[in-house]
Design a protein around this motif. Sequence first.
Motif, mmCIF file in Angstrom:
data_model
loop_
_atom_site.group_PDB
_atom_site.id
_atom_site.type_symbol
_atom_site.label_atom_id
_atom_site.label_comp_id
_atom_site.label_asym_id
_atom_site.label_seq_id
_atom_site.Cartn_x
_atom_site.Cartn_y
_atom_site.Cartn_z
ATOM 1 N N GLU A 1 43.814 97.912 -15.006
ATOM 2 C CA GLU A 1 42.383 98.078 -15.277
ATOM 3 C C GLU A 1 42.126 98.612 -16.698
ATOM 4 O O GLU A 1 41.058 98.395 -17.253
ATOM 5 C CB GLU A 1 41.747 98.998 -14.230
ATOM 6 C CG GLU A 1 41.624 98.288 -12.887
ATOM 7 C CD GLU A 1 41.038 99.161 -11.793
ATOM 8 O OE1 GLU A 1 40.502 100.230 -12.100
ATOM 9 O OE2 GLU A 1 41.130 98.758 -10.619
ATOM 10 N N ASP A 2 43.123 99.307 -17.248
ATOM 11 C CA ASP A 2 42.994 99.771 -18.640
ATOM 12 C C ASP A 2 42.921 98.593 -19.598
ATOM 13 O O ASP A 2 42.267 98.661 -20.637
ATOM 14 C CB ASP A 2 44.190 100.662 -19.019
ATOM 15 C CG ASP A 2 44.151 102.000 -18.303
ATOM 16 O OD1 ASP A 2 43.063 102.401 -17.853
ATOM 17 O OD2 ASP A 2 45.222 102.636 -18.173
ATOM 18 N N PHE A 3 43.612 97.508 -19.246
ATOM 19 C CA PHE A 3 43.585 96.314 -20.108
ATOM 20 C C PHE A 3 42.266 95.545 -19.933
ATOM 21 O O PHE A 3 41.817 94.872 -20.863
ATOM 22 C CB PHE A 3 44.774 95.398 -19.801
ATOM 23 C CG PHE A 3 46.118 96.079 -19.980
ATOM 24 C CD1 PHE A 3 46.401 96.800 -21.124
ATOM 25 C CD2 PHE A 3 47.090 96.013 -18.994
ATOM 26 C CE1 PHE A 3 47.618 97.437 -21.295
ATOM 27 C CE2 PHE A 3 48.319 96.648 -19.151
ATOM 28 C CZ PHE A 3 48.583 97.368 -20.311
ATOM 29 N N LEU A 4 41.675 95.672 -18.740
ATOM 30 C CA LEU A 4 40.369 95.032 -18.522
ATOM 31 C C LEU A 4 39.318 95.671 -19.435
ATOM 32 O O LEU A 4 38.435 95.004 -19.949
ATOM 33 C CB LEU A 4 39.923 95.191 -17.061
ATOM 34 C CG LEU A 4 40.740 94.508 -15.971
ATOM 35 C CD1 LEU A 4 40.163 94.817 -14.590
ATOM 36 C CD2 LEU A 4 40.769 92.991 -16.172
ATOM 37 N N ARG B 1 56.850 94.261 -24.906
ATOM 38 C CA ARG B 1 57.190 94.437 -23.492
ATOM 39 C C ARG B 1 58.626 94.032 -23.182
ATOM 40 O O ARG B 1 59.022 93.945 -22.023
ATOM 41 C CB ARG B 1 56.180 93.676 -22.613
ATOM 42 C CG ARG B 1 54.762 94.194 -22.798
ATOM 43 C CD ARG B 1 53.776 93.562 -21.873
ATOM 44 N NE ARG B 1 53.559 92.150 -22.142
ATOM 45 C CZ ARG B 1 52.792 91.682 -23.124
ATOM 46 N NH1 ARG B 1 52.187 92.502 -23.957
ATOM 47 N NH2 ARG B 1 52.644 90.378 -23.294
ATOM 48 N N SER B 2 59.374 93.746 -24.239
ATOM 49 C CA SER B 2 60.815 93.538 -24.037
ATOM 50 C C SER B 2 61.539 94.048 -25.283
ATOM 51 O O SER B 2 60.948 94.134 -26.364
ATOM 52 C CB SER B 2 61.121 92.060 -23.798
ATOM 53 O OG SER B 2 60.773 91.320 -24.940
ATOM 54 N N GLN C 1 41.157 89.304 -19.500
ATOM 55 C CA GLN C 1 40.861 88.707 -18.198
ATOM 56 C C GLN C 1 41.768 89.347 -17.153
ATOM 57 O O GLN C 1 42.868 89.806 -17.467
ATOM 58 C CB GLN C 1 41.128 87.194 -18.240
ATOM 59 C CG GLN C 1 40.262 86.437 -19.211
ATOM 60 C CD GLN C 1 38.783 86.465 -18.837
ATOM 61 O OE1 GLN C 1 38.432 86.228 -17.685
ATOM 62 N NE2 GLN C 1 37.930 86.766 -19.805
ATOM 63 N N GLU C 2 41.309 89.345 -15.890
ATOM 64 C CA GLU C 2 42.063 90.046 -14.834
ATOM 65 C C GLU C 2 43.494 89.518 -14.685
ATOM 66 O O GLU C 2 44.443 90.295 -14.605
ATOM 67 C CB GLU C 2 41.317 89.929 -13.501
ATOM 68 C CG GLU C 2 41.948 90.800 -12.434
ATOM 69 C CD GLU C 2 41.092 90.913 -11.181
ATOM 70 O OE1 GLU C 2 39.869 90.757 -11.259
ATOM 71 O OE2 GLU C 2 41.684 91.153 -10.118
ATOM 72 N N LYS D 1 46.791 91.795 -15.385
ATOM 73 C CA LYS D 1 47.798 92.056 -14.344
ATOM 74 C C LYS D 1 49.188 91.629 -14.821
ATOM 75 O O LYS D 1 50.180 92.309 -14.568
ATOM 76 C CB LYS D 1 47.429 91.319 -13.048
ATOM 77 C CG LYS D 1 46.319 92.017 -12.275
ATOM 78 C CD LYS D 1 46.014 91.305 -10.982
ATOM 79 C CE LYS D 1 44.993 92.087 -10.184
ATOM 80 N NZ LYS D 1 44.479 91.359 -9.017
ATOM 81 N N LYS D 2 49.230 90.490 -15.514
ATOM 82 C CA LYS D 2 50.510 89.986 -16.037
ATOM 83 C C LYS D 2 51.079 90.965 -17.078
ATOM 84 O O LYS D 2 52.260 91.303 -17.039
ATOM 85 C CB LYS D 2 50.274 88.608 -16.681
ATOM 86 C CG LYS D 2 51.528 87.914 -17.180
ATOM 87 C CD LYS D 2 51.192 86.487 -17.609
ATOM 88 C CE LYS D 2 52.409 85.794 -18.200
ATOM 89 N NZ LYS D 2 52.533 85.968 -19.634
#
Lengths: 124, 212
Positions: free
Chosen positions: B97-100, B63-64, B105-106, B110-111
Motif C-alpha cells: 500500500e506504500d507503493f500505491l 530488488r536483487s 497500480q495495485e 504487489k509485485k
Amino acid sequence: MVTIQFMPYTEIEDLTSVGRIRKLLNIAKDNKIVLLQGRLKAEEEAELIQATMEEINKDFKGIELAVIEPKEKEGGFKGFFTNLFLGDRLGMTVIGPATVVKSIKRNPNKIELLTKEIRKRKKR
Amino acid sequence: MISVLRRMFRGFLSIFRSKKDIKLGLYGPPNGGKTTLANAICKDILGDDFEQGIVSRIAHETRSVEVRDKMELDVEGRTISFNLVDTPGIATKIDYEDFLKVGMQEKQAKKRAKEATKGVIESIKWLDDMDSVVVVLDATRDPYSQVNITILGNLAARDIPVLIAANKVDLKRANIKRIKAAFPQYPVVGISAKYGNNLDIMYKELVNLVGK
C-alpha cells in the motif's frame, strides 16, 4: 486495543535460534507487541528479518523492531562476570507487528513506540 | 565460540582467495543511496557509460543483488581490486500500500512488494560472502534505527571491515555528527553520491578498508 506480552528471557533461553524466532514471530503475527527481556544475537536478528520477509502477505506487513541495551558495557572483572552470567539477558527487545506499530523511535536511553490508529467501520 | 570458528574459517579461506575476488558490499536501509553510490563508483572507475543500476525516489528500486566485477581503484599510488556488490535495502516491513501512495497500480505495487521481500532475504544471505562493506546511510534520517544496528551488528559478528558513508550531505537536514555519535567505533565519511561530493575522501578510506 493494543496487547503487550512480556516475555522473560527464560522462555527462549533453551530454544534453538529457529525456535526463538518462530516463537517471537508467531506472537507478532497474532497482532501482539512482545517485550522480551534481553536480546537476540545479531545473527538471530538478521534471521528474524529474513523469516519476517518470508511470511509477508496481505494481512501481515512485517514487524517493527527495537533493542535497548544498557548504557555502557562494563569493562574489567565486573563486566566480565556480568556478561558471563547475564549475557543476552541484558537490555530489552520490542517486537511489534507493522500493522499495529507505526514506528519505534529509539535513542540510546529510551524507546518511543507509536501505534497506528485503528479505524473501525461504523455499523449501519 | 561459533564466531571464533567462523573467523578462523574466513582467515583460512582468504589464503586461497585471489586478491581480485574481494567482494565490496554496499549495504543499508532502502533509499539510502546505495545504487546511486554504486553508479558513481562505476562512472569514476569505468567511465561515464557505465552504471550499476536504476535509481528512484521510490523505496526498493533495487530488488536483487547486482555485482560489477573486476573494479580497480587507484588512490595515491595504492591500487585495490574488488567486485562491487550492490544489495537491495534491508527493511523489517514491506507494505504494498506504500507503493500505491506514490501512484503505482495495485498489481505493480504487489509485485514490487513481493520482489522487495525476496531482495531483503538475498541481501542478508550475501552477508556471509562479503570481505568489506560500505554501509550507506541517509544522513538526513535518524541513525538509531534497528535495521542500521542489526546490519552493523551482523558485520561485526562476522568480523567484516566496515566504512559508513553518510550520504546526502548536499541536503540541509543532513547531520553527520549524529551518525558519528551513534556509531563511534566506525569510520564515517560524509558524501553526496548524487553530486560526487567527497567521493575522493571516501576512496582513500576504501583503500584502507579493502586493504585490511
